[in-house]
Design a protein around this motif. Sequence first.
Motif, PDB file in Angstrom:
ATOM      1  N   GLY A   9      -1.207  -2.104  27.858  1.00 42.77           N
ATOM      2  CA  GLY A   9      -2.459  -1.732  28.622  1.00 42.77           C
ATOM      3  C   GLY A   9      -2.917  -2.733  29.843  1.00 42.77           C
ATOM      4  N   LEU A  10      -1.705  -3.195  30.619  1.00 43.99           N
ATOM      5  CA  LEU A  10      -2.049  -4.411  31.519  1.00 43.99           C
ATOM      6  C   LEU A  10      -1.649  -3.751  32.916  1.00 43.99           C
ATOM      7  CD1 LEU A  10       0.348  -6.912  29.749  1.00 43.99           C
ATOM      8  CD2 LEU A  10      -2.301  -7.000  29.935  1.00 43.99           C
ATOM      9  N   ARG A  11      -2.605  -4.034  33.865  1.00 39.95           N
ATOM     10  CA  ARG A  11      -2.658  -3.786  35.252  1.00 39.95           C
ATOM     11  C   ARG A  11      -1.176  -4.454  35.914  1.00 39.95           C
ATOM     12  NH1 ARG A  11      -8.064  -5.006  35.403  1.00 39.95           N
ATOM     13  NH2 ARG A  11      -7.436  -7.181  36.565  1.00 39.95           N
ATOM     14  N   ASP A  20      -1.030 -18.047  41.255  1.00 41.22           N
ATOM     15  CA  ASP A  20      -2.017 -17.029  41.841  1.00 41.22           C
ATOM     16  C   ASP A  20      -3.271 -17.509  41.507  1.00 41.22           C
ATOM     17  OD1 ASP A  20      -3.515 -14.534  42.157  1.00 41.22           O
ATOM     18  OD2 ASP A  20      -2.303 -13.340  41.332  1.00 41.22           O
ATOM     19  N   THR A  21      -4.125 -17.678  42.546  1.00 39.19           N
ATOM     20  CA  THR A  21      -5.475 -18.477  42.099  1.00 39.19           C
ATOM     21  C   THR A  21      -6.324 -17.691  41.381  1.00 39.19           C
ATOM     22  OG1 THR A  21      -6.198 -17.576  44.161  1.00 39.19           O
ATOM     23  CG2 THR A  21      -5.461 -19.955  44.139  1.00 39.19           C
ATOM     24  N   ASP A  22      -6.213 -16.200  41.333  1.00 37.97           N
ATOM     25  CA  ASP A  22      -6.894 -15.309  40.273  1.00 37.97           C
ATOM     26  C   ASP A  22      -6.893 -15.645  38.826  1.00 37.97           C
ATOM     27  OD1 ASP A  22      -7.950 -13.790  42.444  1.00 37.97           O
ATOM     28  OD2 ASP A  22      -6.534 -12.230  42.329  1.00 37.97           O
ATOM     29  N   TYR A  23      -5.828 -16.513  38.568  1.00 37.39           N
ATOM     30  CA  TYR A  23      -5.313 -16.841  37.259  1.00 37.39           C
ATOM     31  C   TYR A  23      -5.579 -18.410  37.100  1.00 37.39           C
ATOM     32  CZ  TYR A  23      -3.320 -12.265  36.316  1.00 37.39           C
ATOM     33  OH  TYR A  23      -3.162 -11.028  36.094  1.00 37.39           O
ATOM     34  N   PHE A  24      -6.513 -18.770  37.925  1.00 36.07           N
ATOM     35  CA  PHE A  24      -6.789 -20.431  37.584  1.00 36.07           C
ATOM     36  C   PHE A  24      -7.704 -20.283  36.547  1.00 36.07           C
ATOM     37  CE2 PHE A  24      -9.838 -24.094  38.222  1.00 36.07           C
ATOM     38  CZ  PHE A  24      -8.921 -25.078  38.186  1.00 36.07           C
ATOM     39  N   PHE A  25      -7.339 -20.973  35.355  1.00 34.43           N
ATOM     40  CA  PHE A  25      -7.976 -21.299  33.982  1.00 34.43           C
ATOM     41  C   PHE A  25      -8.935 -22.508  34.199  1.00 34.43           C
ATOM     42  CE2 PHE A  25      -7.767 -23.297  29.767  1.00 34.43           C
ATOM     43  CZ  PHE A  25      -8.835 -22.199  29.165  1.00 34.43           C
ATOM     44  N   ALA A 200      -7.051 -19.966  24.186  1.00 28.86           N
ATOM     45  CA  ALA A 200      -8.136 -19.660  25.253  1.00 28.86           C
ATOM     46  C   ALA A 200      -7.372 -19.073  26.603  1.00 28.86           C
ATOM     47  CB  ALA A 200      -9.205 -20.516  25.504  1.00 28.86           C
ATOM     48  N   TYR A 201      -6.504 -20.055  26.847  1.00 31.33           N
ATOM     49  CA  TYR A 201      -5.403 -19.928  28.074  1.00 31.33           C
ATOM     50  C   TYR A 201      -4.655 -18.685  28.187  1.00 31.33           C
ATOM     51  CZ  TYR A 201      -1.816 -20.504  31.336  1.00 31.33           C
ATOM     52  OH  TYR A 201      -1.024 -20.730  32.540  1.00 31.33           O
ATOM     53  N   ILE A 202      -4.191 -18.087  26.829  1.00 33.55           N
ATOM     54  CA  ILE A 202      -3.480 -16.824  26.974  1.00 33.55           C
ATOM     55  C   ILE A 202      -4.525 -15.693  26.904  1.00 33.55           C
ATOM     56  CG2 ILE A 202      -2.053 -15.619  25.379  1.00 33.55           C
ATOM     57  CD1 ILE A 202      -0.536 -18.240  24.330  1.00 33.55           C
ATOM     58  N   ASP A 203      -5.423 -15.776  26.268  1.00 29.95           N
ATOM     59  CA  ASP A 203      -6.294 -14.878  26.399  1.00 29.95           C
ATOM     60  C   ASP A 203      -7.118 -14.587  27.803  1.00 29.95           C
ATOM     61  OD1 ASP A 203      -7.766 -13.037  24.545  1.00 29.95           O
ATOM     62  OD2 ASP A 203      -9.729 -13.793  25.500  1.00 29.95           O
ATOM     63  N   PHE A 204      -7.189 -15.775  28.333  1.00 27.35           N
ATOM     64  CA  PHE A 204      -7.817 -15.393  29.663  1.00 27.35           C
ATOM     65  C   PHE A 204      -6.827 -14.804  30.524  1.00 27.35           C
ATOM     66  CE2 PHE A 204      -7.315 -17.450  34.039  1.00 27.35           C
ATOM     67  CZ  PHE A 204      -8.650 -16.953  34.476  1.00 27.35           C
ATOM     68  N   ARG A 205      -5.498 -15.065  30.669  1.00 28.36           N
ATOM     69  CA  ARG A 205      -4.624 -14.531  31.375  1.00 28.36           C
ATOM     70  C   ARG A 205      -4.327 -13.180  31.188  1.00 28.36           C
ATOM     71  NH1 ARG A 205      -1.496 -18.545  34.833  1.00 28.36           N
ATOM     72  NH2 ARG A 205      -0.192 -16.421  35.387  1.00 28.36           N
ATOM     73  N   LEU A 206      -4.615 -12.747  29.811  1.00 25.02           N
ATOM     74  CA  LEU A 206      -4.340 -11.411  29.384  1.00 25.02           C
ATOM     75  C   LEU A 206      -5.623 -10.623  30.016  1.00 25.02           C
ATOM     76  CD1 LEU A 206      -3.128 -11.795  25.838  1.00 25.02           C
ATOM     77  CD2 LEU A 206      -1.699 -10.772  27.583  1.00 25.02           C
ATOM     78  N   ARG A 207      -6.936 -11.104  29.778  1.00 25.42           N
ATOM     79  CA  ARG A 207      -7.895 -10.421  30.262  1.00 25.42           C
ATOM     80  C   ARG A 207      -8.043 -10.217  31.679  1.00 25.42           C
ATOM     81  NH1 ARG A 207      -9.376  -8.272  25.308  1.00 25.42           N
ATOM     82  NH2 ARG A 207      -9.123  -9.955  23.874  1.00 25.42           N
ATOM     83  N   THR A 208      -7.427 -11.124  32.535  1.00 31.35           N
ATOM     84  CA  THR A 208      -7.484 -11.267  33.960  1.00 31.35           C
ATOM     85  C   THR A 208      -6.442 -10.001  34.493  1.00 31.35           C
ATOM     86  OG1 THR A 208      -7.959 -13.488  34.189  1.00 31.35           O
ATOM     87  CG2 THR A 208      -6.832 -12.409  35.953  1.00 31.35           C
ATOM     88  N   ALA A 209      -5.305  -9.809  33.612  1.00 31.20           N
ATOM     89  CA  ALA A 209      -4.480  -8.772  34.019  1.00 31.20           C
ATOM     90  C   ALA A 209      -4.707  -7.293  33.508  1.00 31.20           C
ATOM     91  CB  ALA A 209      -3.092  -9.328  33.448  1.00 31.20           C
ATOM     92  N   GLY A 210      -6.086  -7.198  32.932  1.00 26.21           N
ATOM     93  CA  GLY A 210      -6.407  -5.942  32.488  1.00 26.21           C
ATOM     94  C   GLY A 210      -6.432  -5.694  31.052  1.00 26.21           C
ATOM     95  N   TYR A 211      -6.126  -6.450  30.131  1.00 22.03           N
ATOM     96  CA  TYR A 211      -5.877  -6.283  28.734  1.00 22.03           C
ATOM     97  C   TYR A 211      -7.369  -6.277  28.166  1.00 22.03           C
ATOM     98  CZ  TYR A 211      -4.409  -6.845  23.894  1.00 22.03           C
ATOM     99  OH  TYR A 211      -4.332  -6.807  22.426  1.00 22.03           O
ATOM    100  N   HIS A 212      -7.531  -5.203  27.338  1.00 20.32           N
ATOM    101  CA  HIS A 212      -8.896  -5.165  26.770  1.00 20.32           C
ATOM    102  C   HIS A 212      -8.797  -5.177  25.114  1.00 20.32           C
ATOM    103  CE1 HIS A 212     -10.770  -3.867  30.370  1.00 20.32           C
ATOM    104  NE2 HIS A 212      -9.738  -3.284  30.821  1.00 20.32           N
ATOM    105  N   GLY A 213      -7.544  -5.272  24.530  1.00 21.34           N
ATOM    106  CA  GLY A 213      -7.640  -5.294  23.077  1.00 21.34           C
ATOM    107  C   GLY A 213      -7.826  -6.618  22.341  1.00 21.34           C
ATOM    108  N   PRO A 214      -7.553  -6.665  21.125  1.00 23.23           N
ATOM    109  CA  PRO A 214      -7.647  -7.933  20.220  1.00 23.23           C
ATOM    110  C   PRO A 214      -6.523  -8.869  20.698  1.00 23.23           C
ATOM    111  CG  PRO A 214      -6.936  -6.230  18.937  1.00 23.23           C
ATOM    112  CD  PRO A 214      -7.413  -5.561  20.078  1.00 23.23           C
TER     113      PRO A 214
END
Length: 449
Positions: A9-11, A20-25, A200-214
């Motif tokens: 479920g990723l964009r 990619d500065t949208d993914y700056f943690f 937290a780093y992995i979760d941040f990048r997943l959410r930024t890419a559109g992920y909504h699951g656990p």
Amino acid sequence: MSLYLEHFGLREPPFRITPDTDYFFTGANRGPTLDALIYAITQDEGIVKVTGEVGSGKTMLCRMLLERLPGNVETLYLANPSLSRDEILGAIADELGISIEGKATHSLMRALQDALIERYAEGKRVVLLIDEAHAMPAESLEELRLLSNLESKANKLLQIALFAQPELDERLAATDMRQLRERITQHFILAPLKPEDIGAYIDFRLRTAGYHGPQPFTPKALAQIANASQGLSRRINILADKALLAAFSTGSHQVDSAEIKIAEQDARFTPLQPKSPAIARQTLLGAIVGALLVAALGCLALFALPKTSPPPPSVEPASTAGKTSEEKAPPAPVSSDTPGKPVFGPLTRQHMGQFDTWIVNAPRTHYFIQLHATDAVRTGEIEGVVAQATSALDPSLLRVYRSSRSGRDRVGVVYGDYPSREAAAAAMQSLPESIRAIQPFPRQVSKLR
């Protein structure tokens, strides 16, 4: 394109290794380091140095710096440091719009100084950012020392920031480099992520890419990634990407030990080389001092404004013919330190409306030109950039968006709509010099959705 996007479920791919500065943690002290670095560059009078291992995020930090520096700061960016002394001077002259034809070195230095004095008189500050500075020849490093001598009666005319691997520290430790070494007044070390920060780093990048699951990565998988990556963000990205692909291939939505083992075998990382005792002690001392600097400068960055904050030089359009009264005489922009909810200027609001209308039907595969991006609270800076762009470009193609995908409330100024990256890049070449000076770059529409 990664095959697992729809499965999870990723964009878009969340673990690309290109910055990619949208993914700056902003966690793991990255955000405070950026804030302290901005303060050091805009307030200090010496050379600033940032060191970190390969894949620790130095280039990402440099790209964020390009976005976040105030509007009165003109940036010169050198991505290829393997240049001779003359080539370094030529590259800087080219960035400043100075002709080098027929000029000897001393004449070129005088021309550089004159150009820097002119910008200083306009209230501008010029910063030279050099990526991969450890690869610079000795003569080029010496040229940096000479460039750091360019000054007015009271201020340095050129601020220099070096981004490098730890090998630069070894080179600077040499006796013949002591003069340059003593010009470096601020040292920052980009340390690897700690094991407790990797989840937290992995979760941040997943959410930024559109992920909504656990969180799909189990605690055991995260521990294995921490061990195999040694905390380097590029290695974390590679392992996470390969592990998600392994989970997708088995139809699983969870990444566990087996998937990480497959990713490790495919990645074939080599262990980092141990440092010599002297360099290890220097790195430890630098890390301690750097942490103190980040804390101290970060606090100063929150509570202090630059000594001089002139508005961008071209805030008011050169010609107001054919423009609305709102465009002809924009009110004074709201201060960038306005507390609470940002209050945007009239031009910013107008072009936000144009963005809302355009984005509805803009194809995801199309490209636009990113002109500027900064925190939403910098409303005065944003209004100034929009006003400058309005006077130099077709206002109907100028748009302003607001996004929190990076974890911060951000505003971007963009221009145009192009069917391909090549078309956007070609359009950039025809932009006015005043716009090209702010270093625009092409981006895909999908990045805004």
